[in-house]
Design a protein around this motif. Structure first.
Motif, short mmCIF file in Angstrom:
data_model
loop_
_atom_site.label_atom_id
_atom_site.label_comp_id
_atom_site.label_asym_id
_atom_site.label_seq_id
_atom_site.Cartn_x
_atom_site.Cartn_y
_atom_site.Cartn_z
N THR A 39 9.67 -0.88 5.34
CA THR A 39 9.03 0.50 5.18
C THR A 39 7.33 0.16 4.61
O THR A 39 6.78 0.92 4.97
CB THR A 39 9.58 1.26 3.94
OG1 THR A 39 9.91 0.28 2.79
CG2 THR A 39 11.01 1.62 4.70
N SER A 40 7.31 -1.04 3.67
CA SER A 40 5.92 -1.26 3.30
C SER A 40 4.93 -1.89 4.48
O SER A 40 3.94 -1.56 4.50
CB SER A 40 5.89 -2.41 2.29
OG SER A 40 6.45 -3.75 2.85
N ARG A 95 4.22 1.19 6.11
CA ARG A 95 3.38 2.15 5.43
C ARG A 95 1.99 1.71 5.60
O ARG A 95 0.98 2.50 6.00
CB ARG A 95 3.63 2.16 4.14
CG ARG A 95 2.63 2.77 2.97
CD ARG A 95 2.54 2.38 1.67
NE ARG A 95 2.10 1.03 1.70
CZ ARG A 95 2.69 -0.12 0.85
NH1 ARG A 95 3.88 0.17 0.30
NH2 ARG A 95 1.94 -1.19 0.94
#
Length: 116
Positions: free
Chosen positions: A96-97, A100
C-alpha cells in the motif's frame, strides 16, 4: 548484450522527435517544455510523498539484513508472497505504501499535464 528496459520506447520517442523536427520544427521547444514540466511534476510528487509520510516510506518495510528476518516469528499461511524480503506481516503495508506513492506521483503529473 541485454538492452536496458524501455529502450524500445526511447527509440520511438526519438523517432517521433525527428519527425516533429522535420515537419514542424517550431513545435520542438513546446515539446521540450512539456517534457520538462512533466518530469518536474514527477520529482515534486515523489518529494511530496516523502514529506507527507516520513515514517511510512516503502523501504521502511523491507528487511535490512538476514538477522531482521530470522528474528521474526513464522506465520502459518501468509496471504502475500514477494520477491523482496519484508518483515513478516508487513507485506500489505509495503504494497500500500508503494501504491500510495505511485498515486501521488501520478496525480501530480496529471495535474501539471492538465494545466491545473
Amino acid at each position: 548484450m541485454k538492452l536496458p528496459r524501455m529502450t524500445g520506447w526511447l527509440l520511438i520517442a526519438l523517432a517521433l522527435s525527428i519527425i516533429i523536427a522535420a515537419t514542424a520544427p517550431q513545435q520542438l521547444p513546446v515539446s521540450l517544455y512539456k517534457l520538462n514540466l512533466i518530469t518536474i511534476a514527477g520529482v515534486v510528487g515523489y518529494w511530496l510523498d516523502r514529506s507527507l509520510f516520513p515514517y511510512a516510506r516503502p523501504d521502511s518495510f523491507l528487511a535490512r539484513d538476514l538477522e531482521d528476518i530470522e528474528n521474526t516469528t513464522e506465520v502459518e499461511d501468509p496471504p502475500l508472497q514477494f520477491e523482496l524480503e519484508t518483515f513478516l506481516q508487513n507485506d500489505l503495508l509495503f504494497a500500500t505504501s508503494m501504491l500510495r506513492r505511485a498515486l501521488i506521483v501520478a496525480a501530480s503529473m496529471i495535474a501539471v499535464g492538465l494545466g491545473a
